[in-house]
Design a protein around this motif. Structure first.
Motif, PDB file in Angstrom:
ATOM      1  N   TYR A  54      22.012  18.747 -28.849  1.00  0.00           N
ATOM      2  CA  TYR A  54      21.787  17.569 -28.015  1.00  0.00           C
ATOM      3  C   TYR A  54      22.916  16.591 -28.298  1.00  0.00           C
ATOM      4  CZ  TYR A  54      19.610  13.266 -26.264  1.00  0.00           C
ATOM      5  OH  TYR A  54      19.357  12.091 -25.593  1.00  0.00           O
ATOM      6  N   LYS A  55      23.463  15.989 -27.259  1.00  0.00           N
ATOM      7  CA  LYS A  55      24.580  15.044 -27.378  1.00  0.00           C
ATOM      8  C   LYS A  55      25.747  15.654 -28.165  1.00  0.00           C
ATOM      9  CE  LYS A  55      22.440  10.610 -26.557  1.00  0.00           C
ATOM     10  NZ  LYS A  55      22.411   9.208 -26.897  1.00  0.00           N
ATOM     11  N   GLU A  56      26.049  16.907 -27.834  1.00  0.00           N
ATOM     12  CA  GLU A  56      27.171  17.637 -28.432  1.00  0.00           C
ATOM     13  C   GLU A  56      27.059  17.765 -29.947  1.00  0.00           C
ATOM     14  OE1 GLU A  56      30.901  16.157 -26.980  1.00  0.00           O
ATOM     15  OE2 GLU A  56      30.231  16.251 -24.898  1.00  0.00           O
ATOM     16  N   LYS A  57      25.847  17.706 -30.467  1.00  0.00           N
ATOM     17  CA  LYS A  57      25.600  17.882 -31.896  1.00  0.00           C
ATOM     18  C   LYS A  57      24.423  18.820 -32.067  1.00  0.00           C
ATOM     19  CE  LYS A  57      27.426  13.709 -33.935  1.00  0.00           C
ATOM     20  NZ  LYS A  57      28.391  14.397 -34.768  1.00  0.00           N
ATOM     21  N   LEU A  58      24.331  19.407 -33.247  1.00  0.00           N
ATOM     22  CA  LEU A  58      23.174  20.211 -33.600  1.00  0.00           C
ATOM     23  C   LEU A  58      22.248  19.371 -34.469  1.00  0.00           C
ATOM     24  CD1 LEU A  58      24.858  23.623 -34.471  1.00  0.00           C
ATOM     25  CD2 LEU A  58      23.581  23.038 -32.404  1.00  0.00           C
ATOM     26  N   TRP A  59      20.932  19.541 -34.237  1.00  0.00           N
ATOM     27  CA  TRP A  59      19.916  18.788 -34.971  1.00  0.00           C
ATOM     28  C   TRP A  59      18.955  19.774 -35.609  1.00  0.00           C
ATOM     29  CZ3 TRP A  59      21.219  13.791 -35.041  1.00  0.00           C
ATOM     30  CH2 TRP A  59      22.080  13.344 -34.035  1.00  0.00           C
ATOM     31  N   ASP A  60      18.705  19.587 -36.915  1.00  0.00           N
ATOM     32  CA  ASP A  60      17.760  20.451 -37.613  1.00  0.00           C
ATOM     33  C   ASP A  60      16.423  20.443 -36.873  1.00  0.00           C
ATOM     34  OD1 ASP A  60      19.309  21.280 -39.886  1.00  0.00           O
ATOM     35  OD2 ASP A  60      19.113  19.243 -40.670  1.00  0.00           O
ATOM     36  N   PHE A  61      15.776  21.619 -36.848  1.00  0.00           N
ATOM     37  CA  PHE A  61      14.478  21.669 -36.189  1.00  0.00           C
ATOM     38  C   PHE A  61      13.518  22.620 -36.901  1.00  0.00           C
ATOM     39  CE2 PHE A  61      11.370  21.782 -32.749  1.00  0.00           C
ATOM     40  CZ  PHE A  61      11.349  20.441 -32.427  1.00  0.00           C
ATOM     41  N   ASP A  62      13.601  22.647 -38.233  1.00  0.00           N
ATOM     42  CA  ASP A  62      12.596  23.383 -38.984  1.00  0.00           C
ATOM     43  C   ASP A  62      11.316  22.543 -39.007  1.00  0.00           C
ATOM     44  OD1 ASP A  62      13.023  21.354 -40.877  1.00  0.00           O
ATOM     45  OD2 ASP A  62      14.377  22.597 -42.054  1.00  0.00           O
ATOM     46  N   THR A  63      10.276  23.019 -39.634  1.00  0.00           N
ATOM     47  CA  THR A  63       8.982  22.324 -39.611  1.00  0.00           C
ATOM     48  C   THR A  63       9.088  20.903 -40.154  1.00  0.00           C
ATOM     49  OG1 THR A  63       7.849  24.439 -39.854  1.00  0.00           O
ATOM     50  CG2 THR A  63       6.581  22.474 -40.376  1.00  0.00           C
ATOM     51  N   LYS A  64       9.753  20.743 -41.272  1.00  0.00           N
ATOM     52  CA  LYS A  64       9.887  19.409 -41.883  1.00  0.00           C
ATOM     53  C   LYS A  64      10.672  18.475 -40.952  1.00  0.00           C
ATOM     54  CE  LYS A  64      11.508  17.207 -46.120  1.00  0.00           C
ATOM     55  NZ  LYS A  64      12.134  17.421 -47.423  1.00  0.00           N
ATOM     56  N   SER A  65      11.764  18.951 -40.397  1.00  0.00           N
ATOM     57  CA  SER A  65      12.582  18.129 -39.491  1.00  0.00           C
ATOM     58  C   SER A  65      11.816  17.760 -38.232  1.00  0.00           C
ATOM     59  CB  SER A  65      13.863  18.877 -39.113  1.00  0.00           C
ATOM     60  OG  SER A  65      14.646  19.125 -40.253  1.00  0.00           O
ATOM     61  N   ARG A  66      11.079  18.717 -37.697  1.00  0.00           N
ATOM     62  CA  ARG A  66      10.287  18.461 -36.486  1.00  0.00           C
ATOM     63  C   ARG A  66       9.257  17.356 -36.744  1.00  0.00           C
ATOM     64  NH1 ARG A  66       9.301  23.375 -35.432  1.00  0.00           N
ATOM     65  NH2 ARG A  66       7.432  23.578 -36.694  1.00  0.00           N
ATOM     66  N   ASP A  67       8.597  17.425 -37.895  1.00  0.00           N
ATOM     67  CA  ASP A  67       7.622  16.379 -38.246  1.00  0.00           C
ATOM     68  C   ASP A  67       8.302  15.015 -38.376  1.00  0.00           C
ATOM     69  OD1 ASP A  67       5.635  18.300 -38.272  1.00  0.00           O
ATOM     70  OD2 ASP A  67       5.548  18.450 -40.463  1.00  0.00           O
ATOM     71  N   ARG A  68       9.480  15.004 -38.997  1.00  0.00           N
ATOM     72  CA  ARG A  68      10.218  13.746 -39.168  1.00  0.00           C
ATOM     73  C   ARG A  68      10.664  13.175 -37.820  1.00  0.00           C
ATOM     74  NH1 ARG A  68      14.967  14.152 -41.640  1.00  0.00           N
ATOM     75  NH2 ARG A  68      14.985  11.930 -42.017  1.00  0.00           N
ATOM     76  N   ILE A  69      11.125  14.041 -36.921  1.00  0.00           N
ATOM     77  CA  ILE A  69      11.568  13.588 -35.601  1.00  0.00           C
ATOM     78  C   ILE A  69      10.397  12.955 -34.841  1.00  0.00           C
ATOM     79  CG2 ILE A  69      12.322  14.409 -33.313  1.00  0.00           C
ATOM     80  CD1 ILE A  69      14.128  16.431 -34.843  1.00  0.00           C
ATOM     81  N   ASN A  70       9.258  13.638 -34.846  1.00  0.00           N
ATOM     82  CA  ASN A  70       8.084  13.090 -34.159  1.00  0.00           C
ATOM     83  C   ASN A  70       7.636  11.764 -34.770  1.00  0.00           C
ATOM     84  OD1 ASN A  70       7.612  14.994 -32.060  1.00  0.00           O
ATOM     85  ND2 ASN A  70       6.829  16.433 -33.569  1.00  0.00           N
ATOM     86  N   ALA A  71       7.647  11.675 -36.086  1.00  0.00           N
ATOM     87  CA  ALA A  71       7.252  10.430 -36.761  1.00  0.00           C
ATOM     88  C   ALA A  71       8.231   9.309 -36.429  1.00  0.00           C
ATOM     89  CB  ALA A  71       7.177  10.645 -38.269  1.00  0.00           C
ATOM     90  N   ALA A  72       9.519   9.607 -36.407  1.00  0.00           N
ATOM     91  CA  ALA A  72      10.525   8.585 -36.100  1.00  0.00           C
ATOM     92  C   ALA A  72      10.400   8.110 -34.656  1.00  0.00           C
ATOM     93  CB  ALA A  72      11.923   9.133 -36.364  1.00  0.00           C
ATOM     94  N   ALA A  73      10.140   9.019 -33.720  1.00  0.00           N
ATOM     95  CA  ALA A  73       9.976   8.628 -32.318  1.00  0.00           C
ATOM     96  C   ALA A  73       8.783   7.684 -32.179  1.00  0.00           C
ATOM     97  CB  ALA A  73       9.783   9.865 -31.439  1.00  0.00           C
ATOM     98  N   THR A  74       7.696   8.000 -32.855  1.00  0.00           N
ATOM     99  CA  THR A  74       6.516   7.135 -32.822  1.00  0.00           C
ATOM    100  C   THR A  74       6.828   5.782 -33.443  1.00  0.00           C
ATOM    101  OG1 THR A  74       5.054   9.053 -32.930  1.00  0.00           O
ATOM    102  CG2 THR A  74       4.104   6.923 -33.545  1.00  0.00           C
ATOM    103  N   ALA A  75       7.509   5.798 -34.566  1.00  0.00           N
ATOM    104  CA  ALA A  75       7.852   4.541 -35.242  1.00  0.00           C
ATOM    105  C   ALA A  75       8.722   3.653 -34.354  1.00  0.00           C
ATOM    106  CB  ALA A  75       8.564   4.835 -36.566  1.00  0.00           C
TER     107      ALA A  75
END
Length: 163
Positions: A76-97
């Protein structure tokens, strides 16, 4: 060099080279009933899996491959973003925050350890990209699983690969 074959029988003893040959040719040696007091040995092939065992193993390996691919980084945006279970949880939490915290952006570290300011929408987009990828992976898994179930021989199952 002596040549050995499946089914070959030795009387008295068998040469050590026969055991070495068996180790590299998916075979083993059994002792047969003696004849006139003479020991006998025979080379046998290690039996392969049954059709049902091969199907179970292949389906499990396909699931494992699907799951591994689901956790690969997301582009996304010409970069790679981690998407293992821990990263996915962090991404969702950050979006909510970001949505409830009144903050517009968060500095997020990408797969290559560089940082970028992301919005809640950016984070949700990463999740959406992964969800679309996951759907495609599950469709492919189901197609391959169905092919395994329909297979009539172990050889057919061996030809089913995730490309």
């Amino acid at each position: 060099m002596e040549i050995f074959t499946i089914g070959q029988i030795f009387s008295g003893d068998y040469p050590p080279e026969a055991a070495e040959w068996c180790n590299t040719n998916n075979c083993y040696i059994i002792e047969l009933e003696p004849i006139n007091g003479v020991r006998r040995f025979q080379i046998l092939e290690v039996p392969g899996p049954t059709l049902e065992e091969a199907k179970e193993y292949k389906i499990a390996s396909l699931k494992k491959e699907r799951d591994k691919r689901e956790e690969l980084p997301v582009e996304y945006k010409e970069k790679l973003w981690d998407f293992d279970t821990k990263s996915r949880d962090r991404i969702n939490a950050a979006a909510t925050a970001l949505e409830v915290g009144g903050v517009e952006t968060i500095t997020w570290t990408s797969y290559d350890d560089s940082s970028l300011e992301l919005t809640a929408n950016d984070l949700k987009t990463i999740v959406a990209i992964a969800a679309i990828r996951g759907d495609a992976l599950h469709k492919k898994y189901r197609e391959l699983r169905d092919a395994v179930i329909a297979a009539e021989t172990v050889e057919e199952i061996k030809e089913i690969i995730w490309e």
